[in-house]
Design an enzyme around this catalytic site. Sequence first.
Site, mmCIF file in Angstrom:
data_model
loop_
_atom_site.group_PDB
_atom_site.id
_atom_site.type_symbol
_atom_site.label_atom_id
_atom_site.label_comp_id
_atom_site.label_asym_id
_atom_site.label_seq_id
_atom_site.Cartn_x
_atom_site.Cartn_y
_atom_site.Cartn_z
ATOM 1 N N ASP A 139 0.634 -1.243 0.202
ATOM 2 C CA ASP A 139 0.159 -0.195 -0.019
ATOM 3 C C ASP A 139 0.743 1.193 0.301
ATOM 4 O OD1 ASP A 139 -2.290 1.737 -0.027
ATOM 5 O OD2 ASP A 139 -2.329 1.819 2.137
ATOM 6 N N HIS A 182 -2.725 0.915 12.081
ATOM 7 C CA HIS A 182 -2.556 -0.555 11.449
ATOM 8 C C HIS A 182 -0.655 -0.643 11.207
ATOM 9 C CE1 HIS A 182 -3.351 2.362 7.953
ATOM 10 N NE2 HIS A 182 -2.178 1.470 7.416
ATOM 11 N N ASP A 282 -1.611 8.752 9.626
ATOM 12 C CA ASP A 282 -2.584 8.130 8.824
ATOM 13 C C ASP A 282 -3.653 7.379 9.475
ATOM 14 O OD1 ASP A 282 -2.179 7.351 5.759
ATOM 15 O OD2 ASP A 282 -2.401 5.346 7.169
ATOM 16 N N GLU A 324 -4.225 12.910 9.371
ATOM 17 C CA GLU A 324 -4.800 12.660 7.440
ATOM 18 C C GLU A 324 -6.696 11.976 8.320
ATOM 19 O OE1 GLU A 324 -5.635 10.185 4.541
ATOM 20 O OE2 GLU A 324 -4.815 8.949 6.817
ATOM 21 N N HIS A 393 -1.114 11.613 -3.121
ATOM 22 C CA HIS A 393 -1.031 10.257 -3.506
ATOM 23 C C HIS A 393 -1.904 9.447 -3.985
ATOM 24 C CE1 HIS A 393 -1.121 10.452 0.560
ATOM 25 N NE2 HIS A 393 -1.217 8.185 0.274
HETATM 26 C C1 GLC Z 1 -4.100 6.773 4.282
HETATM 27 C C2 GLC Z 1 -3.343 7.273 2.959
HETATM 28 C C3 GLC Z 1 -3.163 5.928 1.896
HETATM 29 C C4 GLC Z 1 -3.802 4.807 2.301
HETATM 30 C C5 GLC Z 1 -4.143 4.279 3.680
HETATM 31 C C6 GLC Z 1 -4.153 3.027 4.591
HETATM 32 O O1 GLC Z 1 -5.602 7.187 3.431
HETATM 33 O O2 GLC Z 1 -3.255 7.916 2.257
HETATM 34 O O3 GLC Z 1 -2.622 5.930 0.765
HETATM 35 O O4 GLC Z 1 -4.084 3.734 1.908
HETATM 36 O O5 GLC Z 1 -3.874 5.388 4.836
HETATM 37 O O6 GLC Z 1 -3.302 3.673 4.811
#
Ligand code: GLC
Length: 645
Positions: A139, A182, A282, A324, A393
Amino acid sequence: MVENGPLFESLLQGPLRMLESLEQEIFGSRLELTLADVERPLRKLYGDRGDYKTWRNHLIRIVARRYASRSHDLRRLDLQRLEEVDWFQQSHMVGYVCYADRFAGTLGGVGEKIDYLKELGVTYLHLMPLLKPRPGANDGGYAVMDYRQVMESLGTMDDLAQLATKLRDQGISLCIDLVCNHTAKEHEWAQKAVRGDLDYQNYYLMFPDRELPDQYEQTVREIFPEFKSGSFTYYPEIERWVWTTFNEFQWDLNYANPAVFAEMLDVMLYLANQGIEILRLDAVAFMWKRLGTDCENQPEAHYILQALRALSRIAAPGLLLKAEAIVPPPQLVPYLGRGEATNKECEVAYHNVLMVMLWSSLAERKVALMTHALQQMPPIPSRSSWLTYVRCHDDIGWAVTEEDAAAVGLNGFLHRFFLSDFYSGRFPGTFARGATFQFNPKNNDRRISGSCASLAGLEAADDAEEVNRAIGRILLLHSMILAFGGIPLIYMGDEIGLLNDHSYEDNRDLARDNRWMHRPFMDWEKVADRHDWTSVNGRIFQGMRRLIQVRKKTTALHAEAAAYAVWTHNEHVFGLLRESPRGRVLVLGNFSEWGQAVSRGRLKELGFDGPLVELIIDQNLDAWSDIYLEPYQAMWLTEDERDAD
Ligand code: GLC
């Protein structure tokens, strides 16, 4: 008094014993000043436990240990930050976001590109996930196996620390991701859990049967419906269903267990001690689960962040926390702190609504929805700031609410449908070339992938006029994020108009995830042309650089200055009023490919009744003519001070 209390005494005998007395006193007074901010959220999280005090003291001991091992340079930085509390809100701040490998190969390589970043005007660099991820699909690095090691191909933790210092010496603050919701299923904690260690099984959310997962799944949303259905994964080797909000290999942590909180606190301060100045936390919205809810934005997710912040302020007060949380405004704004936690949660957060509305306005050539949606945004605390961005991204999810759409005569569902059609290139006559990401047949939701330039029409442009329009759109969107207030983030490659990159399709680990189409490799040949005003990339680069330079010297664009979306009486021209004791700026943006006018009468109503200066092209405007905007032109207007006396 904590200072004289037994806890502080034991710290003086323990982790703080090697420090000079002034440093010990500083720790003591910070602890005393912050303890209430630590206790308030911590008690809400773990106060019911009989061993609450033991845990609290354990956390403070972690903080003391990390404080004791913080370098002199970083302690000095902490003091500077405490002196200049608005350092990240000032108008000279400009961010840049890139993958270290795609930008410059390695961390050492990034260090060699500092001159380029400085030329653009960058003062904040976000390097995308770089801590050791699981092998194979991960990811984009958001499946971390070890928080204390760097991805091998990029370098080592020492290289990261050296890069942070080198950047700081050049006036650039380094930001990295801390994936705190996570871990990868290959992380040591998860591996211990798999081997049957009950303590570590309690680090995650594991269920012996489908009873609870079925109940939870009635109310939680699916984040990656094309990758897997549901939020749980069954592992026969442990006979457990594990909570996996994102991909199967990303296991959600259990913050109801204070041991998890303690681990993350230690990781956070460890990274701060490497010289990281901003941590992007995140997926914070998902950090706490509650049956019967969507398990997002729970009050406890906020308490976790508040407690992390208060504790980190004792050891590393220079550290900024960035949330985020890509969630609707009423749920988003509290991540910047509210009520008792005002100015005491995260300092910065992504302004997802602005980003979505910019693209929505561009497709529609109308700004009523953007104006209305921004007017509905609740205010944010004075010591916090938005991160404004055009692209990142991730995909673009069409966060347009039914209420906002209805208020301007649109149907929310149809408008979201239109935007997905428009940006995936299906809509007749569209200028955009993007792709659908994660179609969810259950609710017809379709998000969008694509680079800024491809979505703005550069890929589809086949004559000079269309190229001009595409460049106009790219610069218009950037002029908005640069003037809105907060730290504007430029996403790598957008400054030279990089198009969608389809090379990911040939990589087995990436091919399923089309977000890689807008995560290109830097094209240094194009960068080399950046001074050539006749090349497309040169025009974009120079246009953006000019905007950045003007932003830097316009102190009225400080993040603390109020930002009001105002109606210009022209449905194609967006208006934003920035107002502060440092001055007033009226930002105008023509979102259509036709020339537009804003009447002088309207400007007078907005309080601009004298001669004006347009800052971007440095042009004087008289006090009576209407304002004329070229297709996709942006203007930053301010009162002409030379006339003031
Ligand atoms: C956040 C990141 C994304 C990722 C997700 C899981 O949203 O920006 O790219 O897939 O977290 O970690």
